[in-house]
Scaffold this active site. Structure first.
Site, PDB file in Angstrom:
ATOM      1  CE1 TYR A  57      68.993 109.536  -4.994  1.00  0.00           C
ATOM      2  CE2 TYR A  57      67.997 107.530  -5.793  1.00  0.00           C
ATOM      3  CZ  TYR A  57      68.054 108.905  -5.774  1.00  0.00           C
ATOM      4  OH  TYR A  57      67.170 109.642  -6.517  1.00  0.00           O
ATOM      5  CG  HIS A 123      70.635 112.541 -10.048  1.00  0.00           C
ATOM      6  ND1 HIS A 123      71.072 111.635  -9.114  1.00  0.00           N
ATOM      7  CD2 HIS A 123      69.436 112.961  -9.575  1.00  0.00           C
ATOM      8  CE1 HIS A 123      70.187 111.523  -8.139  1.00  0.00           C
ATOM      9  NE2 HIS A 123      69.191 112.329  -8.391  1.00  0.00           N
ATOM     10  CG  LEU A 204      52.755 109.769  -1.405  1.00  0.00           C
ATOM     11  CD1 LEU A 204      52.902 108.512  -0.554  1.00  0.00           C
ATOM     12  CD2 LEU A 204      51.276 110.075  -1.640  1.00  0.00           C
ATOM     13  N   GLY A 207      56.264 112.735   2.107  1.00  0.00           N
ATOM     14  CA  GLY A 207      55.534 112.207   3.253  1.00  0.00           C
ATOM     15  C   GLY A 207      54.458 113.123   3.786  1.00  0.00           C
ATOM     16  CG  PHE A 208      53.157 117.845   4.360  1.00  0.00           C
ATOM     17  CD1 PHE A 208      53.498 118.134   5.669  1.00  0.00           C
ATOM     18  CD2 PHE A 208      52.103 118.533   3.779  1.00  0.00           C
ATOM     19  CE1 PHE A 208      52.813 119.103   6.393  1.00  0.00           C
ATOM     20  CE2 PHE A 208      51.415 119.505   4.490  1.00  0.00           C
ATOM     21  CZ  PHE A 208      51.762 119.784   5.803  1.00  0.00           C
TER      22      PHE A 208
END
Length: 327
Positions: A57, A123, A204, A207-208
């Protein structure tokens, strides 16, 4: 906020964690560093003790941010980070060779301003390195006191079994939400069998499921959702049915769609600890409200029935990102 045990490991975390990726990469430009630190500290003050970051990240910049924000409460929080990509870049492919794992561990310790990593995930599985060797390397890091617990992310059933036999996993991190229920088929039963906790990312639906995204939404040009078929304009329109369902349930519970989505996820198993992310204090507060929302058996049965009748459109990843699938 209540705490949860991640499987049989004894690792206790807040029932909602904080996914830190979006502060630096993934959903548009990084937010201001001071604002990000304030947000992370607000999350801690609100009861969140589980923070998730990774080398990839921002090639360590997200870890540095987490380290700055939480160094004064280091002994009171659980910090998870990850290894597994060449040069800390998804685009360079995977690398979980033992020497690389050790290099990432040292980098992460420095970036996080700490002398131990609470939870160290692979990862993505590296097909060129046996997972037994990966688990063995992390086992050595645990013996040296540099790592407390081992985890994997987006791994398959065989990979999980083989790694767990060498060094027990505390947690598996994978995508899971009303928008992606694939783990219910094989992964969740396996985790229950082996006593491994589950840490869903994108709880989530990127974001949807908040109800704030629709077919007319324009993503920033640097937003990764532009690459994912499920978030194309056409598929967002087709998938609006699940948002309509959430909105209807939310009205009945005097809640928001996001809170219903999180409450549903928390109700699935007592060893599930989702890690929603946000860049806004208001969304943080909204998410925490989802942890305080109770859905009874009738609510859950009705939701499951409705979800089973919804056919969602669009693949999770494009072919170019096939390596991000479980293996």
């Amino acid at each position: 906020m209540k705490t949860r045990q991640l499987g049989a490991s004894g690792l206790a975390v807040s029932e909602l964690g904080f996914g830190c990726m979006g502060l630096s990469v993934g959903y548009g430009p990084a937010i201001n560093e001071n604002d990000a630190i304030v947000l992370l500290q607000k999350a801690y003050e609100s009861g969140v003790t589980f923070f998730d970051t990774a080398e990839v990240y921002g090639q360590g910049t997200n870890e540095e941010l987490v380290g700055k924000a939480l160094r004064h409460v280091r002994d009171k929080v659980i910090i998870a980070t990850k290894f597994g990509f060449k040069n800390g870049k998804v685009t360079d492919g995977v690398n979980s060779r033992p020497e690389r794992i050790r290099q990432v561990a040292e980098n992460s310790l420095r970036n996080l301003q700490t002398d131990y990593i609470d939870l160290f995930y692979q990862h993505r599985v590296d097909p060129d390195v046996p997972v037994e060797d990966v688990a063995g390397t992390v086992k050595d890091l645990i013996a040296e006191g540099k790592v407390k617990h081992f985890g994997m992310s987006e791994a398959s059933v065989p990979s999980i079994r083989n790694a767990h036999a060498v060094q027990p996993l505390a947690a598996l991190q994978s995508e899971y939400s009303m928008f992606w229920r694939e783990p219910e088929k094989e992964i969740i039963p396996l985790l229950e069998e082996l006593g491994i906790g589950f840490v869903p990312f994108s709880p989530l639906g990127k974001g949807f499921l908040t109800g704030k995204i629709n077919a007319d939404t324009e993503f920033d040009k640097t937003d990764a959702r532009n690459l994912f078929p499920r978030y194309s304009k056409e598929n967002r329109g087709a998938n609006q049915t699940i948002v309509d369902l959430l909105t209807k349930i939310a009205v009945e519970h005097n809640a928001t769609p996001a809170q219903i989505a999180l409450a549903w996820l928390l109700a699935q198993k007592p060893w599930i600890a989702p890690i929603p992310g946000t860049t806004k204090v208001t969304r943080l507060e909204e998410n925490i409200g989802g942890a305080n929302l109770f859905l009874n058996d009738d609510d859950l049965a009705n939701i499951h029935k409705a979800l089973d009748n919804i056919s969602l459109q669009g693949e999770r990843y494009p072919p170019s990102m096939a390596d991000l699938q479980a293996r």
